[in-house]
Design a protein around this motif. Structure first.
Motif, mmCIF file in Angstrom:
data_model
loop_
_atom_site.group_PDB
_atom_site.id
_atom_site.type_symbol
_atom_site.label_atom_id
_atom_site.label_comp_id
_atom_site.label_asym_id
_atom_site.label_seq_id
_atom_site.Cartn_x
_atom_site.Cartn_y
_atom_site.Cartn_z
ATOM 1 N N ARG A 159 0.830 -1.211 0.000
ATOM 2 C CA ARG A 159 0.000 0.000 0.000
ATOM 3 C C ARG A 159 0.861 1.257 0.000
ATOM 4 N N ALA A 160 1.976 1.199 0.755
ATOM 5 C CA ALA A 160 2.870 2.361 0.792
ATOM 6 C C ALA A 160 3.471 2.641 -0.578
ATOM 7 N N VAL A 161 3.868 1.556 -1.277
ATOM 8 C CA VAL A 161 4.431 1.732 -2.624
ATOM 9 C C VAL A 161 3.373 2.306 -3.549
ATOM 10 N N GLU A 162 2.129 1.794 -3.422
ATOM 11 C CA GLU A 162 1.058 2.286 -4.276
ATOM 12 C C GLU A 162 0.800 3.775 -4.033
ATOM 13 N N GLU A 163 0.806 4.188 -2.759
ATOM 14 C CA GLU A 163 0.594 5.604 -2.448
ATOM 15 C C GLU A 163 1.770 6.469 -2.923
ATOM 16 N N ARG A 164 2.985 5.918 -2.778
ATOM 17 C CA ARG A 164 4.172 6.693 -3.166
ATOM 18 C C ARG A 164 4.225 6.908 -4.668
ATOM 19 N N LEU A 165 3.700 5.913 -5.398
ATOM 20 C CA LEU A 165 3.722 6.006 -6.863
ATOM 21 C C LEU A 165 2.397 6.514 -7.417
ATOM 22 N N ALA A 166 1.587 7.110 -6.571
ATOM 23 C CA ALA A 166 0.289 7.587 -7.031
ATOM 24 C C ALA A 166 0.450 8.546 -8.205
ATOM 25 N N GLY A 167 -0.266 8.255 -9.275
ATOM 26 C CA GLY A 167 -0.199 9.083 -10.468
ATOM 27 C C GLY A 167 0.968 8.756 -11.370
ATOM 28 N N ARG A 168 1.888 7.916 -10.928
ATOM 29 C CA ARG A 168 3.054 7.583 -11.759
ATOM 30 C C ARG A 168 3.113 6.087 -12.079
ATOM 31 N N GLN A 169 2.039 5.384 -11.811
ATOM 32 C CA GLN A 169 2.033 3.935 -12.043
ATOM 33 C C GLN A 169 1.688 3.632 -13.495
ATOM 34 N N ASP A 170 2.498 2.760 -14.082
ATOM 35 C CA ASP A 170 2.110 2.271 -15.404
ATOM 36 C C ASP A 170 1.264 1.011 -15.226
ATOM 37 N N GLN A 171 0.790 0.469 -16.309
ATOM 38 C CA GLN A 171 -0.115 -0.674 -16.246
ATOM 39 C C GLN A 171 0.547 -1.887 -15.598
ATOM 40 N N LYS A 172 1.815 -2.118 -15.901
ATOM 41 C CA LYS A 172 2.511 -3.275 -15.350
ATOM 42 C C LYS A 172 2.695 -3.123 -13.846
ATOM 43 N N THR A 173 3.015 -1.913 -13.385
ATOM 44 C CA THR A 173 3.187 -1.696 -11.945
ATOM 45 C C THR A 173 1.880 -1.945 -11.206
ATOM 46 N N ARG A 174 0.791 -1.423 -11.750
ATOM 47 C CA ARG A 174 -0.513 -1.658 -11.120
ATOM 48 C C ARG A 174 -0.851 -3.140 -11.076
ATOM 49 N N HIS A 175 -0.483 -3.847 -12.147
ATOM 50 C CA HIS A 175 -0.734 -5.299 -12.181
ATOM 51 C C HIS A 175 0.069 -6.002 -11.086
ATOM 52 N N PHE A 176 1.345 -5.626 -10.939
ATOM 53 C CA PHE A 176 2.191 -6.250 -9.913
ATOM 54 C C PHE A 176 1.614 -5.998 -8.522
ATOM 55 N N SER A 178 -1.484 -5.290 -7.679
ATOM 56 C CA SER A 178 -2.749 -6.006 -7.483
ATOM 57 C C SER A 178 -2.495 -7.488 -7.232
ATOM 58 N N ARG A 179 -1.472 -8.024 -7.902
ATOM 59 C CA ARG A 179 -1.129 -9.434 -7.672
ATOM 60 C C ARG A 179 -0.607 -9.634 -6.251
ATOM 61 N N ILE A 180 0.159 -8.677 -5.724
ATOM 62 C CA ILE A 180 0.648 -8.775 -4.355
ATOM 63 C C ILE A 180 -0.515 -8.778 -3.377
ATOM 64 N N ARG A 181 -1.453 -7.831 -3.571
ATOM 65 C CA ARG A 181 -2.606 -7.765 -2.671
ATOM 66 C C ARG A 181 -3.451 -9.033 -2.762
ATOM 67 N N ALA A 182 -3.637 -9.543 -3.977
ATOM 68 C CA ALA A 182 -4.416 -10.772 -4.138
ATOM 69 C C ALA A 182 -3.727 -11.950 -3.448
ATOM 70 N N GLY A 183 -2.393 -12.009 -3.578
ATOM 71 C CA GLY A 183 -1.648 -13.087 -2.923
ATOM 72 C C GLY A 183 -1.752 -13.008 -1.416
#
Length: 358
Positions: A159-176, A178-183
């Motif tokens: 979650r911290a990485v997601e917040e830190r990269l807010a607005g700068r995430q590409d599609q692959k980063t968002r996929h990674f 989401s996979r972490i959260r799902a795992g």
């Protein structure tokens, strides 16, 4: 008459009222290693010095004094043989008929000894299995609890990485991410299932009349809360009652209903039926959703296979293992089938059911 007595295969002795031996047939000679010529006319107690103070004297004197037939088995220590004896009173005294049963008695005693040894080994194996199960349950609890902290850390850092990269995430980063959260979510579910499985194996049974209909309705409410937008209908028969432990039967209902609920998640509309067959009293949880892809029914008769956690099905495997253990604890039976539409159907039967249509 004497010729008939001489031909008997059982030993036969007659005594007068003074306890003198008046007849001693050939079978008695063979069975007692004595000759009739050496014992006729002598006192029975002199010929058999090992008899006084034993069951032989007790029964012979009772037959003589009370005029009643006495039958018994006893060991004659001087010969180390077991005899089956019948004592018949008469006006002249008593007649004794006997057979050597040493071989059958020893075989019976060996069987008793074997049974005693078998029972001892069963007790030892049962205690060993109980200790093993307790150790396994304790290990499962410890591992599940210890994994919660690092998983919470993974979830927090993601979650911290997601917040830190807010607005700068590409599609692959968002996929990674989401996979972490799902795992993490899946691992938390597996740990909950492991804890539940350990609890099912250790919880004491408190049998009473349980309303399965109410348990199903409560479980459905929880499932709807988790997926409020899902188009699903659950039809449960009224007044489904069973005899068992309420807590464990709640676990059974939650796991079976939850497994069917998740299995039909990809369908446009979920239709689940819960009921009881009139012909054999078997309860069922069935997915009636139409146009499903056929899915092989899990083999609930092989619990060790259910414990093999693999991929997305790992949580359901553990849920089914918990359901199987609940049924085993109650001494019932459970199995799975594939419906004509390709969905899942779980059937279970409980012994000593008081289920009825109230």
């Amino acid at each position: 008459m004497l010729a008939t007595l001489d031909s008997l295969t059982d030993g036969f002795i007659t005594l007068d009222r003074g306890w003198r031996i008046t007849y001693f047939n050939p079978a008695a000679e063979a069975g007692l290693d004595m000759r009739s010529a050496d014992v006729l006319g002598r006192s029975f107690w002199d010929v058999f010095p090992g008899a006084p103070g034993t069951e032989f004297e007790e029964n012979y004197r009772a037959a003589m004094a009370q005029g009643e037939v006495r039958r018994f088995d006893a060991l004659y220590p001087p010969l180390n043989r077991w005899y089956r004896v019948s004592a018949f009173p008469s006006e002249q005294g008593i007649a004794l008929s006997f057979a050597d049963i040493t071989a059958s008695h020893e075989a019976h005693q060996q069987l008793l000894d074997m049974n005693t040894e078998l029972e001892r080994r069963v007790r030892e194996r049962t205690e060993e299995l109980r200790r093993t199960n307790d150790e396994l349950a304790a290990f499962t609890l410890a591992v599940a609890h210890e994994l919660r902290e690092p998983l919470a850390g993974i979830a927090g850092f993601s979650r911290a990485v997601e917040e830190r990269l807010a607005g700068r995430q590409d599609q692959k980063t968002r996929h990674f991410l989401s996979r972490i959260r799902a795992g993490v979510t899946r691992m938390e579910g597996l740990m909950d299932a492991l804890l539940e499985l350990a609890h099912v194996g250790r919880a004491p049974l408190e049998r009473r009349r349980v309303n399965l209909t109410a348990l199903v309705e409560c479980t459905v409410e929880i499932l709807r809360t988790q997926e409020p937008g899902r188009d699903a209908r659950v039809d449960v028969a009224p007044d489904l009652f069973a005899e068992g432990d309420a807590r464990l039967l709640r676990t059974l209902v939650e796991n079976l209903l939850g497994t069917v609920w998740r299995a039909s998640a990809g369908q446009p509309r979920t239709v689940i039926c819960v009921g009881r067959r009139d012909e054999d009293g078997v309860f069922y949880v069935r997915d009636n959703s139409a146009d499903q892809l056929p899915v092989p029914a899990p083999d609930l008769s092989r619990p060790h296979e259910l414990l093999r956690v693999d991929g997305e099905a790992g949580g359901d495997r553990l849920a089914l293992a918990s359901a199987r253990r609940v049924i085993d604890r109650h001494g019932g039976s459970i199995w799975a089938e594939t419906t004509a539409e390709g969905g899942q159907m779980f059937c279970f039967a409980l012994p000593s059911e008081v289920s009825s249509r109230a």
